[in-house]
Design a protein around this motif. Structure first.
Motif, PDB file in Angstrom:
ATOM      1  N   GLY A   1       0.788  -1.221   0.000  1.00 37.94           N
ATOM      2  CA  GLY A   1       0.000   0.000   0.000  1.00 37.94           C
ATOM      3  C   GLY A   1       0.823   1.274   0.000  1.00 37.94           C
ATOM      4  N   ASP A   2       2.142   1.169   0.186  1.00 41.14           N
ATOM      5  CA  ASP A   2       3.009   2.349   0.184  1.00 41.14           C
ATOM      6  C   ASP A   2       3.750   2.393  -1.142  1.00 41.14           C
ATOM      7  OD1 ASP A   2       4.318   4.607   1.027  1.00 41.14           O
ATOM      8  OD2 ASP A   2       5.870   3.498   2.094  1.00 41.14           O
ATOM      9  N   VAL A   3       3.081   2.867  -2.178  1.00 43.50           N
ATOM     10  CA  VAL A   3       3.617   2.873  -3.530  1.00 43.50           C
ATOM     11  C   VAL A   3       4.227   4.226  -3.842  1.00 43.50           C
ATOM     12  CG1 VAL A   3       3.056   2.584  -5.966  1.00 43.50           C
ATOM     13  CG2 VAL A   3       1.878   1.220  -4.258  1.00 43.50           C
ATOM     14  N   ASP A   4       5.444   4.214  -4.358  1.00 36.51           N
ATOM     15  CA  ASP A   4       6.081   5.444  -4.821  1.00 36.51           C
ATOM     16  C   ASP A   4       5.367   5.873  -6.097  1.00 36.51           C
ATOM     17  OD1 ASP A   4       7.649   7.470  -5.842  1.00 36.51           O
ATOM     18  OD2 ASP A   4       9.535   6.370  -5.644  1.00 36.51           O
ATOM     19  N   PRO A   5       4.670   6.996  -6.082  1.00 38.98           N
ATOM     20  CA  PRO A   5       3.908   7.420  -7.262  1.00 38.98           C
ATOM     21  C   PRO A   5       4.765   7.560  -8.513  1.00 38.98           C
ATOM     22  CG  PRO A   5       3.411   8.839  -5.386  1.00 38.98           C
ATOM     23  CD  PRO A   5       4.527   7.937  -4.976  1.00 38.98           C
ATOM     24  N   LYS A   6       6.022   7.975  -8.365  1.00 33.79           N
ATOM     25  CA  LYS A   6       6.894   8.129  -9.535  1.00 33.79           C
ATOM     26  C   LYS A   6       7.203   6.768 -10.166  1.00 33.79           C
ATOM     27  CE  LYS A   6       8.966  12.476  -8.261  1.00 33.79           C
ATOM     28  NZ  LYS A   6      10.166  13.263  -8.108  1.00 33.79           N
ATOM     29  N   VAL A   7       7.410   5.761  -9.340  1.00 41.18           N
ATOM     30  CA  VAL A   7       7.674   4.415  -9.859  1.00 41.18           C
ATOM     31  C   VAL A   7       6.435   3.896 -10.585  1.00 41.18           C
ATOM     32  CG1 VAL A   7       8.135   2.008  -9.211  1.00 41.18           C
ATOM     33  CG2 VAL A   7       9.427   3.858  -8.140  1.00 41.18           C
ATOM     34  N   LEU A   8       5.285   4.057  -9.969  1.00 40.19           N
ATOM     35  CA  LEU A   8       4.043   3.604 -10.571  1.00 40.19           C
ATOM     36  C   LEU A   8       3.763   4.353 -11.878  1.00 40.19           C
ATOM     37  CD1 LEU A   8       1.546   1.828 -10.440  1.00 40.19           C
ATOM     38  CD2 LEU A   8       0.444   3.632  -9.098  1.00 40.19           C
ATOM     39  N   GLN A   9       3.899   5.659 -11.862  1.00 45.58           N
ATOM     40  CA  GLN A   9       3.661   6.446 -13.071  1.00 45.58           C
ATOM     41  C   GLN A   9       4.635   6.064 -14.184  1.00 45.58           C
ATOM     42  OE1 GLN A   9       3.901  10.478 -11.673  1.00 45.58           O
ATOM     43  NE2 GLN A   9       1.808  10.470 -10.868  1.00 45.58           N
ATOM     44  N   GLY A  10       5.893   5.830 -13.828  1.00 43.66           N
ATOM     45  CA  GLY A  10       6.883   5.427 -14.823  1.00 43.66           C
ATOM     46  C   GLY A  10       6.533   4.093 -15.445  1.00 43.66           C
ATOM     47  N   GLY A  11       6.114   3.139 -14.605  1.00 43.31           N
ATOM     48  CA  GLY A  11       5.726   1.829 -15.117  1.00 43.31           C
ATOM     49  C   GLY A  11       4.508   1.899 -16.012  1.00 43.31           C
ATOM     50  N   VAL A  12       3.527   2.670 -15.596  1.00 44.76           N
ATOM     51  CA  VAL A  12       2.310   2.808 -16.402  1.00 44.76           C
ATOM     52  C   VAL A  12       2.624   3.565 -17.694  1.00 44.76           C
ATOM     53  CG1 VAL A  12       0.007   3.851 -16.480  1.00 44.76           C
ATOM     54  CG2 VAL A  12       0.747   2.609 -14.443  1.00 44.76           C
ATOM     55  N   ARG A  13       3.496   4.553 -17.628  1.00 44.52           N
ATOM     56  CA  ARG A  13       3.871   5.295 -18.834  1.00 44.52           C
ATOM     57  C   ARG A  13       4.547   4.369 -19.846  1.00 44.52           C
ATOM     58  NH1 ARG A  13       6.840   8.929 -16.654  1.00 44.52           N
ATOM     59  NH2 ARG A  13       5.145  10.366 -16.279  1.00 44.52           N
ATOM     60  N   LEU A  14       5.461   3.526 -19.380  1.00 46.85           N
ATOM     61  CA  LEU A  14       6.105   2.563 -20.280  1.00 46.85           C
ATOM     62  C   LEU A  14       5.095   1.588 -20.861  1.00 46.85           C
ATOM     63  CD1 LEU A  14       9.381   1.697 -18.342  1.00 46.85           C
ATOM     64  CD2 LEU A  14       9.192   2.868 -20.539  1.00 46.85           C
ATOM     65  N   LEU A  15       4.173   1.135 -20.023  1.00 49.28           N
ATOM     66  CA  LEU A  15       3.133   0.225 -20.492  1.00 49.28           C
ATOM     67  C   LEU A  15       2.281   0.885 -21.570  1.00 49.28           C
ATOM     68  CD1 LEU A  15       1.633  -2.456 -20.305  1.00 49.28           C
ATOM     69  CD2 LEU A  15       0.388  -1.540 -18.344  1.00 49.28           C
ATOM     70  N   MET A  16       1.906   2.126 -21.335  1.00 50.12           N
ATOM     71  CA  MET A  16       1.117   2.854 -22.338  1.00 50.12           C
ATOM     72  C   MET A  16       1.885   3.008 -23.639  1.00 50.12           C
ATOM     73  SD  MET A  16      -0.808   5.943 -20.312  1.00 50.12           S
ATOM     74  CE  MET A  16      -0.785   6.873 -21.815  1.00 50.12           C
ATOM     75  N   GLN A  17       3.152   3.353 -23.549  1.00 50.71           N
ATOM     76  CA  GLN A  17       3.958   3.523 -24.752  1.00 50.71           C
ATOM     77  C   GLN A  17       4.056   2.217 -25.537  1.00 50.71           C
ATOM     78  OE1 GLN A  17       7.526   5.128 -23.016  1.00 50.71           O
ATOM     79  NE2 GLN A  17       6.872   7.235 -23.341  1.00 50.71           N
ATOM     80  N   ALA A  18       4.210   1.114 -24.826  1.00 49.16           N
ATOM     81  CA  ALA A  18       4.270  -0.187 -25.503  1.00 49.16           C
ATOM     82  C   ALA A  18       2.939  -0.509 -26.153  1.00 49.16           C
ATOM     83  CB  ALA A  18       4.661  -1.284 -24.506  1.00 49.16           C
ATOM     84  N   LEU A  19       1.843  -0.231 -25.459  1.00 50.10           N
ATOM     85  CA  LEU A  19       0.522  -0.491 -26.033  1.00 50.10           C
ATOM     86  C   LEU A  19       0.256   0.404 -27.240  1.00 50.10           C
ATOM     87  CD1 LEU A  19      -1.531  -0.955 -22.762  1.00 50.10           C
ATOM     88  CD2 LEU A  19      -1.095  -2.706 -24.503  1.00 50.10           C
ATOM     89  N   LEU A  20       0.664   1.655 -27.136  1.00 47.18           N
ATOM     90  CA  LEU A  20       0.492   2.563 -28.270  1.00 47.18           C
ATOM     91  C   LEU A  20       1.287   2.072 -29.474  1.00 47.18           C
ATOM     92  CD1 LEU A  20       0.717   5.999 -26.443  1.00 47.18           C
ATOM     93  CD2 LEU A  20      -1.311   4.990 -27.481  1.00 47.18           C
ATOM     94  N   ALA A  21       2.497   1.656 -29.239  1.00 42.19           N
ATOM     95  CA  ALA A  21       3.319   1.144 -30.338  1.00 42.19           C
ATOM     96  C   ALA A  21       2.731  -0.145 -30.890  1.00 42.19           C
ATOM     97  CB  ALA A  21       4.747   0.900 -29.849  1.00 42.19           C
ATOM     98  N   GLN A  22       2.248  -0.993 -30.014  1.00 46.21           N
ATOM     99  CA  GLN A  22       1.694  -2.281 -30.434  1.00 46.21           C
ATOM    100  C   GLN A  22       0.454  -2.094 -31.292  1.00 46.21           C
ATOM    101  OE1 GLN A  22       0.071  -4.712 -27.268  1.00 46.21           O
ATOM    102  NE2 GLN A  22       0.705  -6.577 -28.314  1.00 46.21           N
TER     103      GLN A  22
END
Length: 106
Positions: free
Chosen positions: A54-75
């Motif tokens: 429950g103690d998530v670093d927002p920057k880590v989470l945002q970075g991971g989601v941003r990479l995921l979005m970029q991969a999905l957009l490219a895909q």
């Protein structure tokens, strides 16, 4: 002849890879699409959420989601308008997630 047996052209990176990595690299070059990478990114985002109790670093989470979005957009090669809508939707989810985390900490 399978993709692994087929002779492949030399890569810019061959000189810095050992024999095992060079073989794996050439096999990886034959893979089409981003399905595996998207799945790995999803696992990493999930681990980031689960490992922090429950103690998530927002920057880590945002970075991971941003990479995921970029991969999905490219895909999926979304149009700019579709990409904008997806970005807005993910931003809303992250905001709501942050509010839920904030409420859980109180």
């Amino acid at each position: 002849m399978s993709p692994v047996e087929r002779p492949t052209r030399a890569s810019f990176y061959d000189s810095v890879l050992d024999a095992a990595d060079r073989h794996d690299f050439h096999v990886a070059r034959e893979v089409e699409g981003l399905d595996d990478e998207v799945a790995l990114l999803r696992l990493q985002v999930r681990r980031a959420l689960a490992d922090r109790d429950g103690d998530v670093d927002p920057k880590v989470l945002q970075g991971g989601v941003r990479l995921l979005m970029q991969a999905l957009l490219a895909q999926h090669r979304l149009s700019p308008k579709q990409a904008e809508h997806l970005g807005d939707a993910v931003a809303n989810v992250l905001e709501e997630f942050g509010e839920v985390l904030g409420a859980a900490r109180e």
